[in-house]
Design an enzyme around this catalytic site. Structure first.
Site, PDB file in Angstrom:
ATOM      1  N   LEU A  65       0.844  -1.201   0.000  1.00 41.90           N
ATOM      2  CA  LEU A  65       0.000   0.000   0.000  1.00 41.90           C
ATOM      3  C   LEU A  65       0.878   1.249   0.000  1.00 41.90           C
ATOM      4  O   LEU A  65       2.078   1.183   0.245  1.00 41.90           O
ATOM      5  CB  LEU A  65      -0.901  -0.019   1.238  1.00 41.90           C
ATOM      6  CG  LEU A  65      -1.765  -1.279   1.422  1.00 41.90           C
ATOM      7  CD1 LEU A  65      -2.617  -1.154   2.666  1.00 41.90           C
ATOM      8  CD2 LEU A  65      -2.633  -1.530   0.207  1.00 41.90           C
ATOM      9  N   PRO A  66       0.267   2.438  -0.224  1.00 41.22           N
ATOM     10  CA  PRO A  66       1.092   3.645  -0.340  1.00 41.22           C
ATOM     11  C   PRO A  66       1.850   4.032   0.944  1.00 41.22           C
ATOM     12  O   PRO A  66       3.056   4.269   0.889  1.00 41.22           O
ATOM     13  CB  PRO A  66       0.084   4.733  -0.721  1.00 41.22           C
ATOM     14  CG  PRO A  66      -1.058   3.994  -1.358  1.00 41.22           C
ATOM     15  CD  PRO A  66      -1.131   2.669  -0.645  1.00 41.22           C
ATOM     16  N   LYS A 171      15.394   0.453   5.308  1.00 35.17           N
ATOM     17  CA  LYS A 171      14.902   0.979   4.025  1.00 35.17           C
ATOM     18  C   LYS A 171      14.958   2.512   3.987  1.00 35.17           C
ATOM     19  O   LYS A 171      15.416   3.106   3.005  1.00 35.17           O
ATOM     20  CB  LYS A 171      13.467   0.471   3.812  1.00 35.17           C
ATOM     21  CG  LYS A 171      12.662   1.161   2.740  1.00 35.17           C
ATOM     22  CD  LYS A 171      13.090   0.789   1.347  1.00 35.17           C
ATOM     23  CE  LYS A 171      12.318   1.604   0.317  1.00 35.17           C
ATOM     24  NZ  LYS A 171      12.813   1.449  -1.026  1.00 35.17           N
ATOM     25  N   LYS A 246       8.081  11.414   0.729  1.00 32.42           N
ATOM     26  CA  LYS A 246       7.456  10.637   1.816  1.00 32.42           C
ATOM     27  C   LYS A 246       8.532   9.897   2.619  1.00 32.42           C
ATOM     28  O   LYS A 246       8.543   9.940   3.857  1.00 32.42           O
ATOM     29  CB  LYS A 246       6.474   9.610   1.230  1.00 32.42           C
ATOM     30  CG  LYS A 246       5.822   8.729   2.280  1.00 32.42           C
ATOM     31  CD  LYS A 246       5.206   7.474   1.694  1.00 32.42           C
ATOM     32  CE  LYS A 246       6.233   6.444   1.327  1.00 32.42           C
ATOM     33  NZ  LYS A 246       5.738   5.083   1.118  1.00 32.42           N
TER      34      LYS A 246
HETATM   35  P1  NAD Z   1       0.727   2.678  -5.897  1.00 30.50           P
HETATM   36  O1  NAD Z   1       0.036   3.902  -5.433  1.00 30.50           O
HETATM   37  O2  NAD Z   1       0.959   2.447  -7.357  1.00 30.50           O
HETATM   38  O3  NAD Z   1      -0.086   1.377  -5.380  1.00 30.50           O
HETATM   39  C1  NAD Z   1      -0.761   1.303  -4.158  1.00 30.50           C
HETATM   40  C2  NAD Z   1      -2.045   0.503  -4.388  1.00 30.50           C
HETATM   41  O4  NAD Z   1      -2.692   0.291  -3.132  1.00 30.50           O
HETATM   42  C3  NAD Z   1      -3.053   1.228  -5.272  1.00 30.50           C
HETATM   43  O5  NAD Z   1      -3.421   0.384  -6.351  1.00 30.50           O
HETATM   44  C4  NAD Z   1      -4.236   1.510  -4.339  1.00 30.50           C
HETATM   45  O6  NAD Z   1      -5.489   1.449  -4.988  1.00 30.50           O
HETATM   46  C5  NAD Z   1      -4.090   0.377  -3.340  1.00 30.50           C
HETATM   47  N1  NAD Z   1      -4.738   0.603  -2.047  1.00 30.50           N
HETATM   48  C6  NAD Z   1      -4.648   1.671  -1.228  1.00 30.50           C
HETATM   49  N2  NAD Z   1      -5.376   1.479  -0.110  1.00 30.50           N
HETATM   50  C7  NAD Z   1      -5.932   0.239  -0.234  1.00 30.50           C
HETATM   51  C8  NAD Z   1      -6.797  -0.549   0.587  1.00 30.50           C
HETATM   52  N3  NAD Z   1      -7.241  -0.110   1.765  1.00 30.50           N
HETATM   53  N4  NAD Z   1      -7.177  -1.763   0.140  1.00 30.50           N
HETATM   54  C9  NAD Z   1      -6.743  -2.226  -1.051  1.00 30.50           C
HETATM   55  N5  NAD Z   1      -5.911  -1.536  -1.869  1.00 30.50           N
HETATM   56  C10 NAD Z   1      -5.520  -0.323  -1.467  1.00 30.50           C
HETATM   57  O7  NAD Z   1       2.101   2.614  -5.083  1.00 30.50           O
HETATM   58  P2  NAD Z   1       3.411   1.745  -5.444  1.00 30.50           P
HETATM   59  O8  NAD Z   1       4.304   2.522  -6.325  1.00 30.50           O
HETATM   60  O9  NAD Z   1       2.976   0.364  -5.841  1.00 30.50           O
HETATM   61  O10 NAD Z   1       4.116   1.732  -4.012  1.00 30.50           O
HETATM   62  C11 NAD Z   1       3.645   0.916  -2.963  1.00 30.50           C
HETATM   63  C12 NAD Z   1       4.635   1.004  -1.810  1.00 30.50           C
HETATM   64  O11 NAD Z   1       5.932   0.553  -2.244  1.00 30.50           O
HETATM   65  C13 NAD Z   1       4.838   2.430  -1.258  1.00 30.50           C
HETATM   66  O12 NAD Z   1       4.946   2.356   0.136  1.00 30.50           O
HETATM   67  C14 NAD Z   1       6.163   2.860  -1.906  1.00 30.50           C
HETATM   68  O13 NAD Z   1       6.866   3.807  -1.113  1.00 30.50           O
HETATM   69  C15 NAD Z   1       6.917   1.548  -1.965  1.00 30.50           C
HETATM   70  N6  NAD Z   1       7.940   1.479  -3.017  1.00 30.50           N
HETATM   71  C16 NAD Z   1       7.673   1.955  -4.264  1.00 30.50           C
HETATM   72  C17 NAD Z   1       8.662   1.867  -5.250  1.00 30.50           C
HETATM   73  C18 NAD Z   1       8.407   2.377  -6.647  1.00 30.50           C
HETATM   74  O14 NAD Z   1       9.367   2.485  -7.422  1.00 30.50           O
HETATM   75  N7  NAD Z   1       7.171   2.675  -7.021  1.00 30.50           N
HETATM   76  C19 NAD Z   1       9.916   1.301  -4.953  1.00 30.50           C
HETATM   77  C20 NAD Z   1      10.130   0.789  -3.674  1.00 30.50           C
HETATM   78  C21 NAD Z   1       9.127   0.883  -2.708  1.00 30.50           C
END
Ligand code: NAD
Length: 295
Positions: A65-66, A171, A246
């Site tokens: 999740l975010p 991290k 963040k």
């Molecule tokens: P994103 O916003 O693309 O995906 C998050 C998903 O969670 C969305 O599809 C949203 O609809 C869903 N969501 C939110 N609340 C929800 C709930 N209550 N029930 C079900 N689904 C729910 O974000 P992302 O890029 O996939 O990143 C996710 C995590 O990974 C974050 O914490 C981010 O910091 C971390 N991260 C991201 C990256 C990157 O390159 N994007 C790299 C490393 C770590």
């Protein structure tokens, strides 16, 4: 085979879930976005109507999740998933969140006989798609071994960083350092170019000199110096400015909690906030170069 529930099918969770499906795990999925569920179903997953329905009968629950607020509201409280997940199940919480939030979820789960690992990842969307993520895990060592067969289908490097919350601390320390050397690299390149140097020539010199670092070698922020990086495609894709902002906020919260001095982390957070405030929040984080070399 282990029945897995997967919650959060965004940029990272979508391809991670696809790798578990490719490995043959029966997967039940939920996301707030119907199109994300539909994509997973097309890859072989079973759709659930809610997160609570997804975890029914699951032996392992993965969430991506975010931020902290999403994770706390999913697992904790009266309607939280911890009231629904079977005792004995294992939760792999892969989002990047505050160590304090991760510890809260660990403690509430332990009280119900549910094992949790904080398992944030490094490697971005490319690593998520290729199944080559690095997992940085906090929690019980025996639970880490239990998680290995699932984690190794999504990642290549698995680290046990320590007790509950340790994965998140490692991290955010890493991402704070990444922000600092990206800003330093952008500043140094701009200094050279402003004094008449070619950014590619300067990069080649610094790469093999004492200024060499990951941002310079693998993720050069100057447009056109390196192929295949966000800087060479208008800073599209990659790791967003707002996600870096963040993570820098999380680093500062952790620094405050432990009274650790992070002056460069604080400066990096200010510079990323300034950059985001100029409408750049959706660009890749290497676009911080534009603060020094506006075009
Ligand atoms: P994103 O916003 O693309 O995906 C998050 C998903 O969670 C969305 O599809 C949203 O609809 C869903 N969501 C939110 N609340 C929800 C709930 N209550 N029930 C079900 N689904 C729910 O974000 P992302 O890029 O996939 O990143 C996710 C995590 O990974 C974050 O914490 C981010 O910091 C971390 N991260 C991201 C990256 C990157 O390159 N994007 C790299 C490393 C770590």
């Amino acid at each position: 085979m282990t029945r897995i529930a997967f919650i959060g099918l965004g940029h990272m969770g979508g391809p991670m879930a696809a790798n578990l499906l490719r490995a043959g795990f029966p997967l039940t999925v939920f996301d707030l976005v119907p199109a994300a569920i539909a994509a997973a179903v097309a890859a072989g997953a079973t759709a659930a109507a809610s997160a609570a329905e997804a975890v029914d009968g699951a032996e392992v629950v993965v969430s991506m999740l975010p931020a902290s607020a999403h994770v706390e509201s999913l697992y904790l409280g009266e309607d939280g998933l911890l009231g629904r997940i079977a005792p004995g199940a294992l939760v792999l919480e892969c989002s990047t969140i505050a160590p304090a939030s991760a510890r809260k979820v660990h403690a509430a789960a332990a009280a119900r006989g549910i094992a949790v690992l904080d398992a944030p990842v490094s490697g971005g969307t490319v690593g998520a798609a290729a199944g080559t993520l690095t997992f940085i895990v906090g929690g019980d060592a025996a639970d880490f071994e239990r998680a290995r067969p699932v984690l190794e289908k999504m990642g290549r490097n698995l680290f046990h960083a320590g007790a509950a919350g340790a994965g998140q601390v490692a991290k955010i320390a890493n991402n704070m350092l990444l922000a600092i050397h990206m800003i330093g690299t952008a500043e140094a390149l701009n200094l050279g170019v402003a004094n008449g140097l070619d950014p590619k020539v300067l990069s080649d010199i610094m790469k093999v000199s004492s200024g060499g670092n990951w941002s310079l070698e693998k993720y050069n922020p100057w447009p056109g110096v390196m192929d295949g990086v966000p800087a060479s495609r208008g800073y599209e894709g990659g790791f967003g400015v707002d996600l870096m902002l963040k993570d820098l906020g999380l680093a500062l919260e952790a620094a405050l909690a432990a009274k650790a001095a992070t002056p460069l982390g604080a400066e990096a957070r200010s510079l990323y906030a300034l950059h985001s405030g100029q409408g750049k929040g959706g660009l890749d984080f290497s676009s911080i170069l534009q603060l020094f070399a506006p075009r």
